[in-house]
Design an enzyme around this catalytic site. Structure first.
Site, PDB file in Angstrom:
ATOM      1  CG  HIS A  25       4.840  11.073 -25.029  1.00  0.00           C
ATOM      2  ND1 HIS A  25       3.467  10.969 -25.041  1.00  0.00           N
ATOM      3  CD2 HIS A  25       5.122  12.053 -24.133  1.00  0.00           C
ATOM      4  CE1 HIS A  25       2.952  11.836 -24.181  1.00  0.00           C
ATOM      5  NE2 HIS A  25       3.933  12.512 -23.626  1.00  0.00           N
TER       6      HIS A  25
ATOM      7  CE  LYS B 299      -1.574  13.730 -14.223  1.00  0.00           C
ATOM      8  NZ  LYS B 299      -1.980  14.278 -15.519  1.00  0.00           N
TER       9      LYS B 299
ATOM     10  NE  ARG C 210      -0.318  16.740 -12.528  1.00  0.00           N
ATOM     11  CZ  ARG C 210       0.387  15.945 -11.754  1.00  0.00           C
ATOM     12  NH1 ARG C 210       0.139  15.927 -10.454  1.00  0.00           N
ATOM     13  NH2 ARG C 210       1.326  15.160 -12.248  1.00  0.00           N
TER      14      ARG C 210
ATOM     15  CG  HIS D 248      -2.101  10.668 -25.111  1.00  0.00           C
ATOM     16  ND1 HIS D 248      -2.663  11.013 -23.907  1.00  0.00           N
ATOM     17  CD2 HIS D 248      -0.775  10.572 -24.880  1.00  0.00           C
ATOM     18  CE1 HIS D 248      -1.711  11.138 -23.000  1.00  0.00           C
ATOM     19  NE2 HIS D 248      -0.565  10.875 -23.563  1.00  0.00           N
TER      20      HIS D 248
ATOM     21  NE  ARG E 175      -4.186  -1.837   1.840  1.00  0.00           N
ATOM     22  CZ  ARG E 175      -4.236  -2.861   2.687  1.00  0.00           C
ATOM     23  NH1 ARG E 175      -3.395  -2.900   3.702  1.00  0.00           N
ATOM     24  NH2 ARG E 175      -5.114  -3.811   2.522  1.00  0.00           N
TER      25      ARG E 175
ATOM     26  CE  LYS F 259       4.289  17.415 -13.840  1.00  0.00           C
ATOM     27  NZ  LYS F 259       4.293  16.242 -14.672  1.00  0.00           N
TER      28      LYS F 259
ATOM     29  CG  ASN G 113      -3.002  16.500 -19.803  1.00  0.00           C
ATOM     30  OD1 ASN G 113      -1.999  15.807 -19.706  1.00  0.00           O
ATOM     31  ND2 ASN G 113      -3.978  16.476 -18.909  1.00  0.00           N
TER      32      ASN G 113
ATOM     33  CD  GLU H 155       5.758  16.230 -22.493  1.00  0.00           C
ATOM     34  OE1 GLU H 155       5.175  17.194 -21.976  1.00  0.00           O
ATOM     35  OE2 GLU H 155       5.182  15.153 -22.770  1.00  0.00           O
TER      36      GLU H 155
ATOM     37  CD  GLU I  62      -4.987  16.240 -15.224  1.00  0.00           C
ATOM     38  OE1 GLU I  62      -3.844  15.803 -15.104  1.00  0.00           O
ATOM     39  OE2 GLU I  62      -5.714  16.029 -16.201  1.00  0.00           O
TER      40      GLU I  62
ATOM     41  CG  HIS J  70      -0.131  15.524 -23.499  1.00  0.00           C
ATOM     42  ND1 HIS J  70       0.552  16.720 -23.563  1.00  0.00           N
ATOM     43  CD2 HIS J  70       0.721  14.636 -22.927  1.00  0.00           C
ATOM     44  CE1 HIS J  70       1.756  16.551 -23.033  1.00  0.00           C
ATOM     45  NE2 HIS J  70       1.882  15.305 -22.647  1.00  0.00           N
TER      46      HIS J  70
HETATM   47  N1  GLY Z   1       2.362  14.943 -17.525  1.00  0.00           N
HETATM   48  C1  GLY Z   1       1.248  15.682 -17.116  1.00  0.00           C
HETATM   49  C2  GLY Z   1       1.116  15.774 -15.634  1.00  0.00           C
HETATM   50  O1  GLY Z   1       1.991  15.365 -14.910  1.00  0.00           O
HETATM   51  O2  GLY Z   1       0.101  16.228 -15.152  1.00  0.00           O
END
Ligand code: GLY
Length: 368
Positions: free
Chosen positions: A268, A146, A243, A254, A124, A229, A247, A188, A239, A250
């Site tokens: 990517h 993430k 946040r 994606h 956990r 960031k 994206n 990025e 998010e 993206h």
């Molecule tokens: N890569 C996008 C984020 O970390 O929210």
């Protein structure tokens, strides 16, 4: 040699530092030692990264008397999957990794996401340290917690928020990247300027061509991206709002990655670069920004030798309707409505759920 800089991510009891500098792997033992309850760590990496950076990491740990054991997984996006997650978690359990232990994720975004998720679910939650070795991982995926894996239904659809205890971004290892991988990671970096900092974008227009060869500029670009960031993640860790701006590019990216089978046809960061260009095209078409903005984005991506159009992707692509259907798997979809990150100008992005398929299809058609 430039001194490392530290960006703090102030998330209360999940707060941590991101250290950015040259030679950090060579002194990883000393950097990690204060976190350890006992002098022992486990490392998870991939074959390509292991060949270049595992021995220096082991030597740095040994120099501080830290025992270590390493699992080496295959390189590539396919590793971010249930079978390799199972293998990783079972290997950690076989090594009797306890909750007070620390797992080291040495690699790019695939290893960071997979190992972070394994650490999130093992007993956990055990602590982990990110040692990102790609530009993409240093400026984005290693920071913010993430973690996850892909499934047949799409990318990153299975995962958890689990913050690392430390991130060591060694900017010297970026010198071992291929030109293409470095440029893909740059997708990025430029994203940060486009989404929230027009001055940074202007700085990149002048300085980005020299990033690969100039360690000081590279450190500055990575540190600035990480600081942006960190600010966003601190204000919106899970998010719920801001946040989602990370994206930018993206939703398009994606879908293009899925359409090209997550293959060498499109990396990517290349998908993100094309996606950023398309997001600005769409923003101009919908009247949110002036036509000069997408032209400036396109010009900069071209100057960096990056793909910026669908026609830059080798081979055939599905038709517009099929690409739009792939965008429907995006995590931002709410009640079946696509959500895009659009922009009112360079450095001023926002989330929109007002995008209709008409302008979207028009933008895709023009980018072919
Ligand atoms: N890569 C996008 C984020 O970390 O929210």
């Amino acid at each position: 040699m430039t001194q490392p800089v530290t960006v703090h991510v102030p998330l209360g009891d999940r707060a941590y530092d991101v250290r950015i500098g040259a030679g950090l792997i060579a002194r990883a033992g000393a950097e990690i030692a204060p976190l350890l309850a006992r002098p022992r760590v486990v490392i998870v990496t991939d074959e390509n990264v292991a060949a270049l950076h595992l021995e220096p990491l082991k030597a740095a740990l040994a120099a501080e008397g830290i025992a270590h054991d390493a699992l080496i997984l295959p390189a590539g996006e396919a590793t971010k999957s249930w079978p390799h997650l199972t293998r990783c978690v079972e290997w950690l359990l076989e090594r009797k990794v306890e909750r007070r232990d620390v797992v080291l994720a040495l690699g790019g975004g695939v290893i960071g996401d997979l190992v972070g998720f394994a650490a999130a679910i093992l007993r956990r939650g055990v602590r982990f340290v990110q040692l990102p070795t790609s530009l993409l991982a240093q400026v984005d995926s290693s920071v913010g917690g993430k973690t996850g894996i892909n499934s047949a239904q799409g990318k990153n659809l299975i995962g958890a928020f689990h913050q690392p205890s430390l991130v060591l971004a060694d900017i010297s290892v970026l010198e071992t990247l291929t030109e293409r991988d470095f440029r893909a990671g740059y997708g990025e970096v430029v994203k940060y300027g486009l989404l929230g900092d027009a001055d940074f974008f202007a700085w990149l227009e002048s300085n980005a061509p020299a990033l690969r060869d100039d360690p000081e500029l590279r450190q500055k670009a990575v540190a600035h991206s990480v600081a942006m960031k960190a600010g966003i993640v601190t204000r919106d860790e899970t998010e719920q709002g801001e946040r989602a701006l990370l994206n930018l590019g993206h939703t398009f990216g994606h879908a293009l990655e899925q359409a090209t089978g997550y293959s060498d046809r499109l990396l990517h960061g290349e998908g993100v670069a094309i996606g950023c260009a398309l997001a600005f095209d769409l923003s101009a078409r919908m009247g949110f920004c002036s036509q000069e903005d997408p032209s400036r984005v396109l010009e900069h991506l071209r100057a960096m030798g990056m793909p910026a159009r669908l026609s830059d992707i080798p081979g055939d692509l599905p038709d517009d309707a099929a690409l739009i259907a792939l965008m429907g798997q995006d995590k931002k979809v709410v009640d079946g409505q696509l959500r895009f990150v659009l922009a009112r100008g360079i450095g001023d992005a926002f989330v929109s759920d007002a995008v209709q398929t008409g302008p979207l299809a028009q933008v895709l058609k023009e980018a072919r």
